[in-house]
Scaffold this active site. Structure first.
Site, mmCIF file in Angstrom:
data_model
loop_
_atom_site.group_PDB
_atom_site.id
_atom_site.type_symbol
_atom_site.label_atom_id
_atom_site.label_comp_id
_atom_site.label_asym_id
_atom_site.label_seq_id
_atom_site.Cartn_x
_atom_site.Cartn_y
_atom_site.Cartn_z
ATOM 1 N N LYS A 77 -71.243 44.470 39.167
ATOM 2 C CA LYS A 77 -71.063 45.221 40.415
ATOM 3 C C LYS A 77 -69.650 45.770 40.402
ATOM 4 O O LYS A 77 -68.692 45.051 40.096
ATOM 5 C CB LYS A 77 -71.265 44.299 41.620
ATOM 6 C CG LYS A 77 -71.217 45.030 42.952
ATOM 7 C CD LYS A 77 -72.420 45.912 43.161
ATOM 8 C CE LYS A 77 -72.344 46.671 44.476
ATOM 9 N NZ LYS A 77 -73.533 47.469 44.742
ATOM 10 N N SER A 100 -74.095 48.331 39.074
ATOM 11 C CA SER A 100 -74.267 48.954 40.380
ATOM 12 C C SER A 100 -72.904 49.155 41.010
ATOM 13 O O SER A 100 -72.021 48.294 40.903
ATOM 14 C CB SER A 100 -75.129 48.082 41.300
ATOM 15 O OG SER A 100 -76.439 47.943 40.790
#
Length: 375
Positions: A166, A236
């Site tokens: 992330k 992400s």
């Protein structure tokens, strides 16, 4: 008799979410005794936002989980976020179902078995805006992956099957702050910054796992040279954090338990054979169609990346994902890949993430399967 010794066991639970702030099903794991709050090391979530810059469902989910865990642990939400990787991926287009994957580690005396699921987490320092989409982010992510591997006790990169990262993105405010300090950013397009940040993170994973030689990595290659990629990275980007967070999943004989992980690489968005290859690698037999009920019962999680091919075609046929001004291309891709995988496994709570820059070949992406072994 097999030798029994203290070993770590990976715990993985998949629970539904009624809305992005719904932490009730995670809390129910603690109430039932399936997992203790202190055992949690990471939570991956699919939330029903747009998956773009202004997708605040990710931050909403992180806040809800942080406050719930803080109450259970007797700490602060900030302390929870510092210790636990809370990785939210926005976008549940098509038939994808919002859900959380809760990962934990338990140590207990257990017999030696074939290599079992091993997991570890790592974190970069807070990344300044000018580092995003550049080599500094590549290097920081590679260091976090190596730290996560060390935490998992995995020494051979070949034993790693999936790396969830992330990473932050640029906002107008962050760009202005960088410029006020005399720094430049990789792009002033906040949406484009998501792709560059994901791409730099993926190349960091590729560097740490030896999939890409360091000599091939240049800033000009980030977001441009699609021949450079990781077959095991899923990255992400989100507005809700400033650092990079990494979760490494692999197999290790030093771990106990009945869970295992395997992966394959989808060459395009409809590469069903790659999905079946990953299922077989995890010890499941897909048969001639959907997973049979007995096999489906042993399926714990499927995680995949989705990205429209930059050529605008899938096996020679034109697609319009990049040309649709109403619906973002990554949203189309998540729905498409989610449908392909759902048809293979017979369920829709799948961790399908959009934006696969440097994550698998152009138009494709990694797919990983966690399953329980027989017996």
């Amino acid at each position: 008799m097999p030798e029994t010794a203290p070993r770590r066991t990976a715990l993985v639970h998949r629970v539904p979410a009624r809305h992005p702030g719904d932490a009730a099903a995670v809390a129910a794991l603690f109430d039932s005794g399936a997992m203790r709050p202190e055992e949690v090391v990471a939570i991956l979530g699919k939330t029903e936002g747009n998956g773009c810059v202004n997708d605040f469902t990710r931050a909403y989910a992180v806040e809800a989980l942080s406050w719930m865990l803080a109450a259970r642990l007797g700490s602060s939400p900030e302390a929870v976020q510092a210790r636990i990787a809370l990785v939210m991926s926005g976008g549940t287009e098509g038939g994808l179902s919002p859900h959380f994957l809760v990962f934990g580690v338990r140590e207990a005396a257990a017999p030696a078995r074939p290599p079992a699921l091993a997991l570890g987490t790592g974190f970069t320092p807070d990344l300044p805006p000018e580092a995003l989409g550049r080599l500094a982010q590549v290097q920081a992510t590679a260091a976090a992956v190596r730290a996560a591997m060390a935490a998992a006790g995995i020494t051979d990169p070949a034993d790693v099957h999936y790396v969830q990262a992330k990473c932050p993105l640029l906002t107008s405010e962050r760009i202005a702050a960088a410029e006020a300090r005399g720094a430049t950013v990789a792009t002033e397009d906040t949406y484009h910054s998501m792709g560059l940040s994901r791409g730099a993170s993926a190349l960091g994973v590729a560097l740490a796992l030896g999939e890409v030689p360091e000599a091939a990595l240049t800033e000009a290659a980030i977001g441009a040279d699609w021949s450079l990629f990781s077959g095991r990275a899923s990255c992400s980007a989100g507005i809700e954090l400033l650092r990079g967070e990494v979760v490494v999943l692999g197999n290790s004989p030093a771990w106990a338990g009945d869970l295992t992980v395997a992966h394959a690489v989808m060459q395009d968005a409809i590469d069903l054979p790659a999905v079946q290859q990953a299922l077989r690698g995890a010890g499941l037999e897909p048969g001639s169609g959907q997973l049979p009920p007995g096999e489906a019962a042993r399926l714990v999680a499927v995680l995949a990346k989705a990205e429209p091919a930059s050529t605008g075609r899938i096996r020679g046929q034109r697609h319009i994902m990049w040309d649709d001004s109403d619906i973002n291309a990554t949203r189309h891709a998540r729905a498409l890949v989610g449908g392909v995988i759902a048809a293979a496994v017979g369920r829709t709570d799948l961790f399908v993430s959009g934006g696969a820059e440097h994550q698998g070949p152009d138009g494709g992406g990694p797919v990983a399967v966690i399953a329980r072994r027989r017996g």
